[in-house]
Write a protein that holds these residues in place. Structure first.
Motif, mmCIF file in Angstrom:
data_model
loop_
_atom_site.group_PDB
_atom_site.id
_atom_site.type_symbol
_atom_site.label_atom_id
_atom_site.label_comp_id
_atom_site.label_asym_id
_atom_site.label_seq_id
_atom_site.Cartn_x
_atom_site.Cartn_y
_atom_site.Cartn_z
ATOM 1 N N LEU A 289 0.784 -1.042 -0.020
ATOM 2 C CA LEU A 289 -0.099 0.062 0.099
ATOM 3 C C LEU A 289 1.060 1.254 0.137
ATOM 4 O O LEU A 289 0.508 2.346 -0.770
ATOM 5 N N ASP A 292 1.918 2.539 -3.211
ATOM 6 C CA ASP A 292 0.886 3.251 -3.881
ATOM 7 C C ASP A 292 0.942 2.968 -5.497
ATOM 8 O O ASP A 292 0.902 3.963 -6.326
ATOM 9 N N GLY A 294 -1.169 0.926 -7.374
ATOM 10 C CA GLY A 294 -2.442 0.695 -7.834
ATOM 11 C C GLY A 294 -2.759 -0.823 -7.671
ATOM 12 O O GLY A 294 -3.580 -1.369 -8.263
ATOM 13 N N ALA A 296 -2.404 -2.652 -4.423
ATOM 14 C CA ALA A 296 -3.203 -2.628 -3.058
ATOM 15 C C ALA A 296 -4.316 -2.053 -2.991
ATOM 16 O O ALA A 296 -4.536 -0.717 -3.027
ATOM 17 N N TRP A 297 -5.325 -2.692 -2.491
ATOM 18 C CA TRP A 297 -6.600 -1.782 -2.454
ATOM 19 C C TRP A 297 -7.157 -2.190 -1.353
ATOM 20 O O TRP A 297 -7.029 -3.306 -0.612
ATOM 21 N N TYR A 298 -8.059 -1.529 -0.689
ATOM 22 C CA TYR A 298 -8.882 -2.116 0.619
ATOM 23 C C TYR A 298 -10.135 -1.358 0.638
ATOM 24 O O TYR A 298 -10.489 -0.438 -0.264
#
Lengths: 399, 806
Positions: A289, A292, A294, A296-298
């Motif tokens: 994350l 940054d 793209g 890793a998303w939550y």
């Protein structure tokens, strides 16, 4: 948990719509039961019910009867401190004491079997939970004391959860007062912590003890334990001091546990325990994350979209999901999460269900309970164009 | 004939007659010659022993006493003394009891045997109701009821052997003897003297503001008895106490006392004689006894004087005699004033200031009442000062506090130790001692640091752990040093220190390698923190230049790097200055360096830089806010706190609210630089002695605030932060001054423009370092926070963000 087999020594893969009879044997099993039992499931267990009889003259007598009740679950309540599970629901099988439709709250007890039918059958997540619950090779729980000057959190880290047993607070005089005051303040604090620790966690069998603090507090505490053990001639205490590992943490608050669990001292001894694995998963995620890029998303929205696009698949796709999400009262919501897990597995990704009662689970909780690492970057999952053109000027900043 | 009958017919009369001489029933009337002789001798002895006081006792009483004590002269005297001559201890004790609870320590002696005497009979309704209108009892008296500590009753005092006689009794007896010598014939004259004395009291004490209580108390003493001379300290208080109560007892033979000492009317008569003269035409309402005062709580002068023309309680008129006994301040008053003089000059001043003019008595009494309260701990009296006005007028030295920060082992504590040594705040001998002790544990270079590092742990490990405060004064400023720890584990303590500071000294280690390490470490983090705590003025002390031979290049190099870094952090360079120093040797600190190699530096020394720094403007007129940085016990109060007042002002007697516990407390007294003061304003580092609160409710990091405009306790707040690290929803430690609590970022509503403050992006996934964002933080527990406060967010031992609460 033990499976009490009556039906042809059930094979879990084929459980389908069937029922299982389970025998909880240690407190941890109650936690598993809590994860297994959802709303609208049917559960049959031993119950104690107060029955009021009215005689012909109108006088009433009440008695407590032992009986077996079958209820349809409306809600469950789990008390983490004492590891008790209360299941409430309506009675669906009448007997001589209770009528159909009456409400009852079952207190599931250790060493008393209960039978569980899943209304919507056993989905993949439920099956996995069940097989986890039935695992026999339990690793011992680890006791940990996270402390700083004046505060200590005593907790027990079991395989599936972290239980905060007790929080000890004590005022320690600051510098103004004579240093002897301070030393005695520290001693009082240690004394309080040690007695609470011994009271709340059973050290009869040697178990690993983690002492963590910023500065020197934990080291001093370890020394204090061994000194006290010497003084009192207490073997248990001496053993405790011997088993204790001193770890550095940045504060005495409970969330510092994640630092502790990834410290080399802990990893060396407890690498394979579930909690340290989960901590590692979360650290990996946060690492990604940070980049940054793209990938890793939550949050439920973006992750669900990514899963739908098949971005969480073979080659590094990981779905992290908190098991608290499966405890949802709303069946549709639960189904949605189960579908996500199934989809990821189908795509060849990895679905990791984290225990929300662990430190790592709490961190995931902060992110909305769900996060994913994608196999390829997707940048606009949150529907908004990034307009990032801040300039740093010579003027004063707003803060 | 049976034996029974033999007995029945036995003539006892005969037998008894034979022993007529020893007949018990006769003994009362007739004593045997031996007894008679013994008795006579005893009476003579007692009379002699009692001296002039013997006139108050009849021979009959002496005989009785002797008879009951089997001619033990000492015991008899004690008995007579306590019962007939000085029957006062009971009331002394009465008046002493409430006082004891009030004043604690010093008074405990007085109440050694308070309940031996019956005391209830002394109670008078007139005392109780004298200043209240009928059926119109003031509110403050209604619900007050103090239960006796022990059941009344017990033995009469006479049983004690002379050795066991209480000090009080002994003193009373001694006084009595003296007094009687004078008093025997001219009672009227004495009465006049007493009134004169009370007048003289008014004159002496109405003089200067801080009129000596000693003088006034001496005057009181001389009114009744020969002046107690050479009275001092505690003994003084005790003497006065006894004098007073004794004289009061003499003049207060009420009906009840007649009943109590039924057989001794003769004795009481003697004293009664004095009363009518004293009372004639005396229409001022009697003041309550000390006991009544204690029972009834304070009454204001207006209240006590008011109801004169109202319908008084019916029994009022029957006991006029009491009035006179209280023409002087009660013994309690005297003791209390004397005590308060000792501990707190201010109170004494106010008491004596108020005395004066015609209504001395009234005021003295009301003062007494004011100081007496029913509660265990009296509510401190507020002087209702206009604190801000006082502050403007005071024109005292400006006070400023500065925090000393820097990387671990940069020499912060040593630098400050040297500063204090050179300014003669610490003497050379202390340093020598420290040096010796430090050498013993092999850390001789730490000697100077030990001035500030006083904890045994800090000394043995050679590292500062907690903030240390110290003070020094220059010609026009008094400075408070806050020596912060440099170690990264103790950053919370450093934050606490920085939150109390007006400006900062950033100590940079000039040794090769150390500076570079510091710049990556706490030199950087500390300056970020200073910036985010709102400290804008920084003096960079480049330390240990002696180890690089005072190389100017090194100094320039370091100042360049540091100033570049500081301006990037957001400091304005006009507020940053650089001084090359050596903490160990003291060059360029107070005195200019004498090293020839350091002659290139011609700028200001450290102390000059400090003096040229202006403290921040204070939020004086805002509601009171103060973060507690220390809680401890002190001699004045079991609960003493200290800290820097963030905003507002306070004064002695103020009611305060402690948040988050929400408990009320009162300011018992204040201390500024170990001097008692009446008020304090924002910016001062003050010590507050609290009363009426349990120590459980007060912790380090709590906030003291105004009762009327309290700070709220919240668990969720929005904060505009500058990120130092990547921010995402995560767990953080929230710091504000000493407050250190766990929380988590639950949401990032917006990313903001750094300068304009406009929204750049809604709901960003993460916040990158050096950008500004609005985040929502949820705390584990409720904490006192309010808009406009600066908080620091830390995570995993790193400062991740800092900002302003919205």
């Amino acid at each position: 948990m033990q499976l009490v087999g009556s039906k042809s020594s059930q094979r879990l893969e084929e459980i389908g719509e069937g029922s299982v009879t389970l025998l909880p044997v240690d407190p941890e099993d109650m936690w598993h039961a809590n994860n297994l039992i959802g709303p609208e499931d049917v559960i049959k267990a031993h119950a104690i019910r107060k029955v009021v009889n009215e005689s012909k003259t109108g006088s009433t007598t009440s008695e407590r009867v032992h009986t077996n009740l079958t209820i349809r679950v409306t809600s469950t309540f789990f008390d983490p401190g004492s590891s008790q599970l209360h299941v409430s629901g309506t009675v669906i099988v009448e007997n001589s004491f209770v009528n159909l439709g009456q409400y009852h709250t079952l207190d599931l007890e250790l060493n008393r079997p209960f039978t569980l039918w899943k209304k919507y059958g056993w989905d993949s997540v439920a099956r996995e939970t069940l097989s986890d619950a039935l695992k026999q090779d339990k690793e011992g729980a680890v006791a940990a004391v996270v402390m700083q000057e004046g505060i200590s959190n005593i907790c027990l880290i079991t395989e599936y959860r972290t239980i905060l047993k007790q929080r000890v607070e004590s005022t320690i005089p600051k510098k103004r007062s004579a240093s002897s005051d301070q030393d005695s303040g520290m001693r009082r604090f240690f004394e309080k912590t040690l007695s609470t620790l011994i009271r709340s966690i059973d050290f009869a069998l040697p178990r690993p003890l983690l002492l963590a603090s910023p500065g020197f507090v934990a080291g001093d505490f370890k020394k204090y334990i061994s000194d006290e053990g010497m003084r009192r001639g207490d073997k248990t205490m001496l053993a405790m001091a011997k088993e204790a590992t001193v770890v550095h943490s940045s504060s005495g608050h409970l969330h510092s546990l994640n630092e502790i669990l990834k410290s080399p001292e802990v990893l060396a001894t407890m690498k394979d325990m579930k909690f340290s694995k989960e901590t590692r998963f979360m650290d990996d995620f946060f690492e990604r994350l940070r980049k940054d890029d793209g990938r890793a998303w939550y949050g439920v929205g973006p992750v669900e979209k990514a899963v739908r696009e098949g971005a969480v698949g073979r080659g590094g796709g990981v779905l992290l999901i908190n098991n608290s999400l499966f405890r949802s009262q709303d069946i549709a919501t639960r189904k949605r999460y189960v579908a996500m897990v199934d989809r990821v597995k189908e795509d060849g990704g990895e679905a990791r269900i984290l225990s929300s009662d662990h430190e790592s689970g709490q961190r995931l909780d902060a992110l909305g309970g769900i996060a994913a690492l994608l196999t390829y970057p997707i940048l606009d999952l949150d529907d908004e164009e990034e307009t990032h053109d801040a300039q740093v000027g010579e003027e004063n900043m707003i803060i | 004939m049976s034996r029974h009958q033999a007995y029945r017919n036995y003539d006892y009369e005969n037998d008894l007659d034979e022993y007529a001489g020893d007949d018990y029933s006769d003994e009362e009337e007739e004593l045997s010659p031996e007894d008679r002789a013994q008795m006579d001798a005893g009476i003579a002895e007692i009379r002699a022993a009692l001296g002039s006081a013997s006139s108050k006792v009849t021979t009959k009483q002496i005989e009785d006493a002797l008879w009951h004590y089997y001619y033990d002269v000492d015991k008899s005297i004690a008995y007579l003394m306590s019962n007939y001559i000085v029957p006062s201890p009971s009331s002394t004790a009465k008046s002493a009891t409430p006082k004891k609870s009030k004043t604690g320590g010093t008074q405990e002696l007085v109440v050694a045997e308070p309940y031996e005497q019956k005391s209830t009979q002394r109670f008078s309704f007139a005392d109780f109701f004298h200043d209240m209108p009928w059926l119109d009892i003031p509110k403050d008296r209604e619900t007050v009821f103090v239960e006796p500590v022990q059941p009344r009753g017990g033995l009469l005092g006479g049983a004690s052997a002379p050795g066991k006689m209480s000090k009080l009794q002994a003193l009373a007896a001694a006084r009595k003897k003296k007094a009687d010598g004078q008093k025997s014939d001219e009672k009227l004259v004495q009465k006049t003297t007493r009134e004169m004395a009370s007048l003289s009291l008014s004159q002496t004490s109405s003089g200067t503001a801080k009129a000596d209580i000693k003088t006034s108390s001496t005057a009181i003493g001389s009114g009744n008895t020969p002046a107690p001379q050479g009275l001092d300290g505690v003994t003084e208080e005790k003497h006065i106490d006894i004098n007073q109560s004794k004289s009061r007892e003499q003049q207060k033979p009420t009906q009840s006392s007649d009943q109590l000492y039924g057989t001794n009317i003769a004795v009481t008569k003697q004293t009664v004689d004095t009363i009518p003269q004293g009372v004639a035409g005396y229409d001022e309402p009697a003041t309550p006894s000390a006991f009544a005062q204690a029972l009834l709580g304070p009454a204001h002068s207006s209240a006590s004087l008011g109801p004169r023309n109202q319908y008084l309680f019916p029994y009022m008129s029957f006991t006029p005699s009491v009035a006179d006994a209280f023409s002087e301040p009660s013994p309690d008053d005297v003791v209390l004033t004397a005590q308060s003089k000792a501990s707190n000059k201010k109170l004494a001043a106010s008491t004596s200031k108020k005395k004066g003019g015609a209504d001395v008595k009234g005021d003295a009494v009301t003062d007494g009442i004011k100081t007496l309260k029913v509660d265990d701990t009296p509510l401190p009296k507020s002087k209702n000062l206009d604190v801000l006005g006082e502050f403007e007028r005071s024109k005292s030295k400006k006070s400023a506090s500065f925090v000393v920060v820097g990387h671990v082992d940069a020499g912060k504590s040593t630098l400050m130790g040297r500063l204090l040594l050179d300014l003669n705040v610490v003497d050379q001998r202390t340093i020598q001692r420290y040096r010796k002790e430090a050498e013993n544990i092999g850390k001789s270079s730490f000697a100077l640091a030990w001035v500030l590092d006083q904890r045994s742990e800090e000394r043995s490990r050679g590292v500062t752990i907690d903030i240390a405060t110290n003070k020094f004064e220059t010609e026009n400023t008094s400075f408070t040093i806050l020596d912060a720890p440099g170690h990264r584990d103790f950053i919370p303590n450093m934050i606490a220190g920085a939150s109390q500071a007006d400006f900062a000294i950033l100590v940079v280690d000039a040794t090769t390698g150390a500076f570079e390490a510091g710049l990556k470490g706490q030199t950087r983090e500390h300056s970020l923190l200073l910036r985010s705590m709102g400290v804008s003025r920084i003096i960079v002390a480049i330390n240990k230049l002696d180890t690089v031979e005072w190389s100017q290049e090194r100094f320039d190099e370091i100042s360049q790097q540091v100033s570049g870094f500081l301006s990037a952090t957001g400091f304005q360079l006009k507020n940053v200055s650089f001084v090359p120093v050596s903490g160990l040797h003291g060059d360029n600190m107070v005195k200019r360096s004498s090293e020839p190699t350091a002659s290139w530096y011609t700028g200001k020394t450290l102390i000059e830089e400090l003096e040229s720094s202006e403290p921040m403007t204070r939020a004086l007129d805002k509601p009171l806010r103060m973060t507690i940085s220390e809680v401890f016990r002190s001699a004045q109060s079991p609960l003493t706190i200290s800290g820097r007042i963030d905003a507002g002002s306070l004064q002695t007697g103020d009611a305060l609210l402690v948040q988050p516990s929400g408990e009320k407390a009162y300011v018992k007294s204040l201390e500024l630089d170990s001097e008692p003061v009446d008020w304090a304003v924002a910016g001062q580092n003050i010590v507050i002695h609290l009363s009426n609160i349990d120590p459980i409710h007060v912790r380090v990091g709590d906030i003291i605030c105004d009762l009327k405009q309290p700070i709220g306790c919240i668990d969720t707040f929005t904060v505009k932060v500058l990120a130092f690290d990547i921010l995402m929803p995560m767990q953080v430690d929230v710091h504000r001054g000493r407050l250190h609590a766990a929380g988590q970022i639950v949401e990032i509503p917006a990313l903001l423009d750094k300068i304009k403050g406009t929204e750049l992006k809604k709901k960003p996934k993460i916040v990158k370092p050096a950008s500004v964002a609005r985040v929502r933080v949820k705390m584990g527990t409720k904490v006192p926070l309010e808009a406009g406060q600066r908080v620091v967010l830390r995570s995993g031992g790193e400062t991740v963000a800092a900002g302003l609460l919205e």
